[in-house]
Design a protein around this motif. Structure first.
Motif, PDB file in Angstrom:
ATOM      1  N   ASP A  47     104.601 -35.710  36.603  1.00  0.00           N
ATOM      2  CA  ASP A  47     105.799 -34.873  36.599  1.00  0.00           C
ATOM      3  C   ASP A  47     106.712 -35.201  35.422  1.00  0.00           C
ATOM      4  O   ASP A  47     107.330 -34.302  34.847  1.00  0.00           O
ATOM      5  CB  ASP A  47     106.566 -35.016  37.919  1.00  0.00           C
ATOM      6  N   GLU A  48     106.785 -36.475  35.054  1.00  0.00           N
ATOM      7  CA  GLU A  48     107.577 -36.862  33.879  1.00  0.00           C
ATOM      8  C   GLU A  48     107.053 -36.175  32.627  1.00  0.00           C
ATOM      9  O   GLU A  48     107.830 -35.676  31.808  1.00  0.00           O
ATOM     10  CB  GLU A  48     107.525 -38.378  33.674  1.00  0.00           C
ATOM     11  N   LEU A  49     105.721 -36.178  32.473  1.00  0.00           N
ATOM     12  CA  LEU A  49     105.122 -35.493  31.328  1.00  0.00           C
ATOM     13  C   LEU A  49     105.463 -34.004  31.358  1.00  0.00           C
ATOM     14  O   LEU A  49     105.870 -33.425  30.341  1.00  0.00           O
ATOM     15  CB  LEU A  49     103.603 -35.660  31.329  1.00  0.00           C
ATOM     16  N   ALA A  50     105.281 -33.380  32.519  1.00  0.00           N
ATOM     17  CA  ALA A  50     105.544 -31.941  32.638  1.00  0.00           C
ATOM     18  C   ALA A  50     107.013 -31.633  32.357  1.00  0.00           C
ATOM     19  O   ALA A  50     107.323 -30.659  31.664  1.00  0.00           O
ATOM     20  CB  ALA A  50     105.137 -31.442  34.019  1.00  0.00           C
ATOM     21  N   LEU A  66     102.716 -23.480  31.063  1.00  0.00           N
ATOM     22  CA  LEU A  66     102.536 -24.118  29.767  1.00  0.00           C
ATOM     23  C   LEU A  66     102.834 -25.616  29.871  1.00  0.00           C
ATOM     24  O   LEU A  66     102.062 -26.443  29.369  1.00  0.00           O
ATOM     25  CB  LEU A  66     103.438 -23.464  28.716  1.00  0.00           C
ATOM     26  N   ALA A  67     103.907 -25.976  30.536  1.00  0.00           N
ATOM     27  CA  ALA A  67     104.249 -27.397  30.713  1.00  0.00           C
ATOM     28  C   ALA A  67     103.171 -28.114  31.512  1.00  0.00           C
ATOM     29  O   ALA A  67     102.806 -29.254  31.195  1.00  0.00           O
ATOM     30  CB  ALA A  67     105.602 -27.534  31.405  1.00  0.00           C
ATOM     31  N   HIS A  68     102.636 -27.460  32.526  1.00  0.00           N
ATOM     32  CA  HIS A  68     101.567 -28.047  33.337  1.00  0.00           C
ATOM     33  C   HIS A  68     100.322 -28.301  32.483  1.00  0.00           C
ATOM     34  O   HIS A  68      99.723 -29.373  32.545  1.00  0.00           O
ATOM     35  CB  HIS A  68     101.241 -27.117  34.512  1.00  0.00           C
ATOM     36  N   VAL A  69      99.937 -27.326  31.682  1.00  0.00           N
ATOM     37  CA  VAL A  69      98.753 -27.467  30.826  1.00  0.00           C
ATOM     38  C   VAL A  69      98.989 -28.555  29.781  1.00  0.00           C
ATOM     39  O   VAL A  69      98.118 -29.393  29.533  1.00  0.00           O
ATOM     40  CB  VAL A  69      98.390 -26.119  30.159  1.00  0.00           C
ATOM     41  N   GLN A  70     100.168 -28.589  29.188  1.00  0.00           N
ATOM     42  CA  GLN A  70     100.473 -29.616  28.186  1.00  0.00           C
ATOM     43  C   GLN A  70     100.500 -31.009  28.810  1.00  0.00           C
ATOM     44  O   GLN A  70     100.024 -31.974  28.210  1.00  0.00           O
ATOM     45  CB  GLN A  70     101.790 -29.309  27.488  1.00  0.00           C
ATOM     46  N   ALA A  71     101.035 -31.126  30.013  1.00  0.00           N
ATOM     47  CA  ALA A  71     101.039 -32.426  30.692  1.00  0.00           C
ATOM     48  C   ALA A  71      99.617 -32.859  31.004  1.00  0.00           C
ATOM     49  O   ALA A  71      99.263 -34.033  30.861  1.00  0.00           O
ATOM     50  CB  ALA A  71     101.877 -32.352  31.969  1.00  0.00           C
ATOM     51  N   SER A  72      98.785 -31.918  31.401  1.00  0.00           N
ATOM     52  CA  SER A  72      97.382 -32.232  31.670  1.00  0.00           C
ATOM     53  C   SER A  72      96.694 -32.722  30.401  1.00  0.00           C
ATOM     54  O   SER A  72      95.926 -33.688  30.433  1.00  0.00           O
ATOM     55  CB  SER A  72      96.668 -30.992  32.213  1.00  0.00           C
ATOM     56  N   ALA A 128      92.899 -25.352  33.446  1.00  0.00           N
ATOM     57  CA  ALA A 128      93.380 -26.729  33.330  1.00  0.00           C
ATOM     58  C   ALA A 128      93.021 -27.531  34.576  1.00  0.00           C
ATOM     59  O   ALA A 128      92.594 -28.693  34.483  1.00  0.00           O
ATOM     60  CB  ALA A 128      94.892 -26.747  33.100  1.00  0.00           C
ATOM     61  N   GLU A 129      93.160 -26.931  35.737  1.00  0.00           N
ATOM     62  CA  GLU A 129      92.824 -27.626  36.982  1.00  0.00           C
ATOM     63  C   GLU A 129      91.311 -27.867  37.103  1.00  0.00           C
ATOM     64  O   GLU A 129      90.883 -28.907  37.589  1.00  0.00           O
ATOM     65  CB  GLU A 129      93.337 -26.841  38.191  1.00  0.00           C
ATOM     66  N   GLY A 130      90.513 -26.915  36.635  1.00  0.00           N
ATOM     67  CA  GLY A 130      89.068 -27.106  36.635  1.00  0.00           C
ATOM     68  C   GLY A 130      88.660 -28.242  35.721  1.00  0.00           C
ATOM     69  O   GLY A 130      87.824 -29.090  36.070  1.00  0.00           O
ATOM     70  N   ALA A 131      89.270 -28.300  34.532  1.00  0.00           N
ATOM     71  CA  ALA A 131      88.980 -29.399  33.602  1.00  0.00           C
ATOM     72  C   ALA A 131      89.408 -30.729  34.214  1.00  0.00           C
ATOM     73  O   ALA A 131      88.681 -31.728  34.127  1.00  0.00           O
ATOM     74  CB  ALA A 131      89.684 -29.156  32.269  1.00  0.00           C
ATOM     75  N   PHE A 132      90.571 -30.732  34.860  1.00  0.00           N
ATOM     76  CA  PHE A 132      91.051 -31.954  35.529  1.00  0.00           C
ATOM     77  C   PHE A 132      90.049 -32.433  36.575  1.00  0.00           C
ATOM     78  O   PHE A 132      89.726 -33.616  36.654  1.00  0.00           O
ATOM     79  CB  PHE A 132      92.417 -31.701  36.185  1.00  0.00           C
ATOM     80  N   ASP A 152      94.128 -27.225  23.898  1.00  0.00           N
ATOM     81  CA  ASP A 152      94.600 -26.403  22.775  1.00  0.00           C
ATOM     82  C   ASP A 152      94.072 -24.979  22.918  1.00  0.00           C
ATOM     83  O   ASP A 152      94.804 -24.002  22.681  1.00  0.00           O
ATOM     84  CB  ASP A 152      94.150 -26.990  21.439  1.00  0.00           C
ATOM     85  N   ASP A 153      92.803 -24.835  23.308  1.00  0.00           N
ATOM     86  CA  ASP A 153      92.208 -23.507  23.504  1.00  0.00           C
ATOM     87  C   ASP A 153      92.870 -22.768  24.658  1.00  0.00           C
ATOM     88  O   ASP A 153      93.129 -21.553  24.566  1.00  0.00           O
ATOM     89  CB  ASP A 153      90.705 -23.606  23.760  1.00  0.00           C
ATOM     90  N   ILE A 154      93.114 -23.461  25.748  1.00  0.00           N
ATOM     91  CA  ILE A 154      93.786 -22.819  26.894  1.00  0.00           C
ATOM     92  C   ILE A 154      95.123 -22.254  26.447  1.00  0.00           C
ATOM     93  O   ILE A 154      95.459 -21.102  26.751  1.00  0.00           O
ATOM     94  CB  ILE A 154      93.968 -23.819  28.064  1.00  0.00           C
ATOM     95  N   ILE A 155      95.859 -23.049  25.683  1.00  0.00           N
ATOM     96  CA  ILE A 155      97.182 -22.596  25.225  1.00  0.00           C
ATOM     97  C   ILE A 155      97.043 -21.445  24.214  1.00  0.00           C
ATOM     98  O   ILE A 155      97.708 -20.421  24.346  1.00  0.00           O
ATOM     99  CB  ILE A 155      97.974 -23.780  24.637  1.00  0.00           C
TER     100      ILE A 155
END
Length: 160
Positions: A47-50, A66-72, A128-132, A152-155
């Motif tokens: 959550d800190e990252l997000a 976007l914040a979720h994907v970047q934190a991931s 992002a969740e699938g990659a996680f 980067d591709d997801i974004i």
């Protein structure tokens, strides 16, 4: 993580930490309380990252995704593995399931699937969740470069 969720016992935690079983039980009365505390720590770090990315994200409806994907993308691989192992261990808990459902409900609430941007944001979240899941459960050995390129591709493809 090393021995699998079934082997996460108070005795195993005490042995790994080099403390007595009573010491662990003093701090965590049950295994579920211990796992909840461990997972809360991992979630707080994520959550800190997000939140850091959210503070810098442009003001649009998909900024939470976007914040979720970047934190991931920025998450430590070991942290992701810990989170996946803890989730697998704790998913049977009705309280944990409710908290997790509420978490994802909150994320999906930021998505309007009636719009193309919303559908792209939904796909970005699912990707992002699938990659996680693949990385966290050790199902595919992503290199750090691969991990960054995926996000980067997801974004670029879905959130730009």
């Amino acid at each position: 993580m090393r021995d699998g969720p079934a082997h996460l016992t108070i005795d195993a935690v005490a042995a790994e930490a080099g403390v007595s079983k009573g010491g662990v039980l003093y701090a965590f009365a049950t295994k579920d309380i211990l796992i909840d505390a461990m997972l809360a720590r991992v979630v707080a770090e994520y959550d800190e990252l997000a939140e850091a990315f959210l503070a810098k994200a442009p003001d649009h409806s998909e900024r939470h995704i976007l914040a979720h994907v970047q934190a991931s993308a920025g998450a430590d691989p070991a942290r992701g593995s810990r989170a996946a192992a803890l989730m697998a261990s704790f998913i049977r808990s009705p309280q944990f399931r409710k908290e997790t459902i509420d978490y994802y409900r909150g994320l999906f609430a930021h998505i309007d699937p009636a719009t193309e941007r919303g559908r792209r944001a939904r796909l970005a979240l699912l990707a992002a969740e699938g990659a996680f899941a693949l990385r966290g459960f050790g199902l595919h050995p992503f290199t750090d470069a691969d991990w960054q390129a995926i996000h980067d591709d997801i974004i670029a493809v879905l959130l730009s």
